[in-house]
Design an enzyme around this catalytic site. Structure first.
Site, PDB file in Angstrom:
ATOM      1  N   SER A   1       0.031  -5.195   6.121  1.00 44.50           N
ATOM      2  CA  SER A   1      -0.256  -4.606   4.809  1.00 44.50           C
ATOM      3  C   SER A   1      -0.507  -5.713   3.806  1.00 44.50           C
ATOM      4  O   SER A   1       0.372  -6.562   3.571  1.00 44.50           O
ATOM      5  CB  SER A   1       0.931  -3.764   4.334  1.00 44.50           C
ATOM      6  OG  SER A   1       0.801  -3.545   2.935  1.00 44.50           O
TER       7      SER A   1
ATOM      8  N   HIS B   1      -4.235  -3.075   6.802  1.00 46.22           N
ATOM      9  CA  HIS B   1      -3.695  -1.907   6.093  1.00 46.22           C
ATOM     10  C   HIS B   1      -3.735  -2.172   4.585  1.00 46.22           C
ATOM     11  O   HIS B   1      -3.228  -3.186   4.110  1.00 46.22           O
ATOM     12  CB  HIS B   1      -2.262  -1.678   6.558  1.00 46.22           C
ATOM     13  CG  HIS B   1      -1.609  -0.452   6.020  1.00 46.22           C
ATOM     14  ND1 HIS B   1      -1.810   0.805   6.562  1.00 46.22           N
ATOM     15  CD2 HIS B   1      -0.750  -0.271   4.987  1.00 46.22           C
ATOM     16  CE1 HIS B   1      -1.088   1.700   5.892  1.00 46.22           C
ATOM     17  NE2 HIS B   1      -0.435   1.069   4.920  1.00 46.22           N
TER      18      HIS B   1
ATOM     19  N   ASP C   1      -2.928  -0.709   0.845  1.00 44.62           N
ATOM     20  CA  ASP C   1      -2.064   0.250   0.144  1.00 44.62           C
ATOM     21  C   ASP C   1      -2.553   0.513  -1.277  1.00 44.62           C
ATOM     22  O   ASP C   1      -2.493  -0.370  -2.132  1.00 44.62           O
ATOM     23  CB  ASP C   1      -0.628  -0.285   0.102  1.00 44.62           C
ATOM     24  CG  ASP C   1       0.068  -0.154   1.444  1.00 44.62           C
ATOM     25  OD1 ASP C   1       0.032   0.948   2.027  1.00 44.62           O
ATOM     26  OD2 ASP C   1       0.641  -1.154   1.912  1.00 44.62           O
TER      27      ASP C   1
ATOM     28  N   MET D   1      -2.002   2.550  -4.688  1.00 45.07           N
ATOM     29  CA  MET D   1      -0.918   3.227  -5.425  1.00 45.07           C
ATOM     30  C   MET D   1      -1.354   3.481  -6.865  1.00 45.07           C
ATOM     31  O   MET D   1      -2.029   2.654  -7.468  1.00 45.07           O
ATOM     32  CB  MET D   1       0.332   2.345  -5.439  1.00 45.07           C
ATOM     33  CG  MET D   1       0.814   1.957  -4.054  1.00 45.07           C
ATOM     34  SD  MET D   1       2.375   1.062  -4.158  1.00 45.07           S
ATOM     35  CE  MET D   1       2.603   0.589  -2.447  1.00 45.07           C
TER      36      MET D   1
ATOM     37  N   HIS E   1      -4.480   3.465   2.951  1.00 51.07           N
ATOM     38  CA  HIS E   1      -3.344   4.377   2.750  1.00 51.07           C
ATOM     39  C   HIS E   1      -3.296   4.770   1.275  1.00 51.07           C
ATOM     40  O   HIS E   1      -2.958   3.951   0.421  1.00 51.07           O
ATOM     41  CB  HIS E   1      -2.060   3.633   3.183  1.00 51.07           C
ATOM     42  CG  HIS E   1      -0.803   4.414   3.009  1.00 51.07           C
ATOM     43  ND1 HIS E   1       0.441   3.824   3.091  1.00 51.07           N
ATOM     44  CD2 HIS E   1      -0.574   5.740   2.768  1.00 51.07           C
ATOM     45  CE1 HIS E   1       1.378   4.745   2.911  1.00 51.07           C
ATOM     46  NE2 HIS E   1       0.797   5.899   2.699  1.00 51.07           N
TER      47      HIS E   1
ATOM     48  N   MET F   1      -1.696   6.400  -1.687  1.00 48.60           N
ATOM     49  CA  MET F   1      -0.459   6.938  -2.287  1.00 48.60           C
ATOM     50  C   MET F   1      -0.822   7.345  -3.705  1.00 48.60           C
ATOM     51  O   MET F   1      -0.393   6.735  -4.687  1.00 48.60           O
ATOM     52  CB  MET F   1       0.643   5.872  -2.235  1.00 48.60           C
ATOM     53  CG  MET F   1       1.176   5.664  -0.823  1.00 48.60           C
ATOM     54  SD  MET F   1       2.049   4.104  -0.597  1.00 48.60           S
ATOM     55  CE  MET F   1       0.655   3.032  -0.249  1.00 48.60           C
TER      56      MET F   1
ATOM     57  N   MET G   1       6.272   7.586   7.435  1.00 49.30           N
ATOM     58  CA  MET G   1       6.812   6.589   6.500  1.00 49.30           C
ATOM     59  C   MET G   1       8.279   6.334   6.841  1.00 49.30           C
ATOM     60  O   MET G   1       9.082   7.274   6.899  1.00 49.30           O
ATOM     61  CB  MET G   1       6.719   7.090   5.058  1.00 49.30           C
ATOM     62  CG  MET G   1       5.303   7.249   4.513  1.00 49.30           C
ATOM     63  SD  MET G   1       4.315   5.740   4.478  1.00 49.30           S
ATOM     64  CE  MET G   1       5.335   4.628   3.507  1.00 49.30           C
TER      65      MET G   1
ATOM     66  N   ASP H   1       5.040   3.049   8.944  1.00 49.84           N
ATOM     67  CA  ASP H   1       4.830   2.240   7.733  1.00 49.84           C
ATOM     68  C   ASP H   1       6.127   2.102   6.964  1.00 49.84           C
ATOM     69  O   ASP H   1       6.670   3.076   6.437  1.00 49.84           O
ATOM     70  CB  ASP H   1       3.764   2.917   6.855  1.00 49.84           C
ATOM     71  CG  ASP H   1       3.285   2.008   5.733  1.00 49.84           C
ATOM     72  OD1 ASP H   1       3.762   0.862   5.631  1.00 49.84           O
ATOM     73  OD2 ASP H   1       2.428   2.468   4.952  1.00 49.84           O
TER      74      ASP H   1
END
Ligand code: DX5
Ligand code: ZN
Length: 238
Positions: free
Chosen positions: A12, A37, A39, A41, A70, A72, A141, A177
């Protein structure tokens, strides 16, 4: 993207140098990672903000393999096309991000990406029951999303076991994750996971100037996980 159940390590970049994503992505790939990966957010679905589709598009040329995004964020649907156009191979949305996850998964596949479904630690695995034919990946998760470097939540291992049984022969990846290390990777690999996201455990001690440390970390996690998966498979065959 071909499908197999071998152990894949997905660092990540949440734990990378944010001022140097291109070089960091190239370094982890050169050191043997399988997927990258990413992330995303929003400061709303999770209490932290990272970056959006423009950053994904900027780092895409620096990644040769799979870019695993991913999300979020909530709401999700309005942003799916932008992330698909940024070059994401896999787009994962959270089941908890809105009332219409079924529609969201349809939209991800409709945009030409592989569809991932992420579950927070408090969400029961039965929630994926009517969604399994619409997904290419389920992300369990093992921390509450929002930050890197948190402690692995042990109770999620049995969730992975249940998910593996539910998936059967379907070509669906099980991704883990949060809090993945050489100590926790064997637990989830034995339970049936194949994609292991690791932020702090891959980037710790290394840098773009010392990338060989990334390679050592990746190899250590992969070796521990592969040994556990092989042992679990031979036990099941007896
Ligand atoms: C958490 C993120 C993870 C995180 C993992 O919200 O989705 O990808 O970066 O970091 P570590 O491996 O440090 O727990
Ligand atoms: Zn993640």
């Amino acid at each position: 993207m071909s499908f197999d159940r071998s152990i894949k390590i997905a660092p990540s970049i949440l734990s990378a140098d944010f001022a140097n994503f291109g070089a960091e992505c190239a370094a982890i790939e050169a050191q043997g990672c399988d997927w990258v990966h990413v992330d995303v957010m929003d400061g709303h679905f999770v209490p932290n903000i990272t970056f959006g589709p423009a950053t994904c598009a900027a780092i895409r040329p620096h990644i040769k393999g799979v870019m695993d995004v991913h999300l979020m964020i909530s709401p999700v649907d309005a942003y799916i096309d932008a992330f698909a156009q940024s070059g994401a191979d896999v787009i994962t949305a959270h089941l908890e991000a809105g009332p219409h996850i079924h529609r969201t998964l349809q939209a991800i596949r409709g945009a030409g990406a592989k569809a991932g479904l992420a579950l927070n630690p408090g969400t029961p695995i039965e929630a994926v029951d009517y969604l399994l034919d619409m997904v290419d990946l389920v992300c369990v998760m093992t921390v509450n999303p929002g930050f890197g470097g948190q402690k692995f939540i042990q109770s999620q291992v049995s969730k992975v076991e249940k998910l593996r049984a539910m998936i059967g022969d379907r070509p669906i990846h099980i991704e883990i994750d949060g809090g993945v290390t050489v100590d926790t990777a064997p637990l989830v690999a034995a339970a049936g996971a194949d994609v292991l996201v690791a932020g702090s455990a891959v980037f710790k001690g290394g840098s773009v100037h010392q990338p060989e440390v990334y390679g050592q970390n990746i190899r250590a996690i992969r070796a521990a996980a592969t040994a556990a998966a092989t042992a679990a498979a031979s036990k099941a065959a007896v």
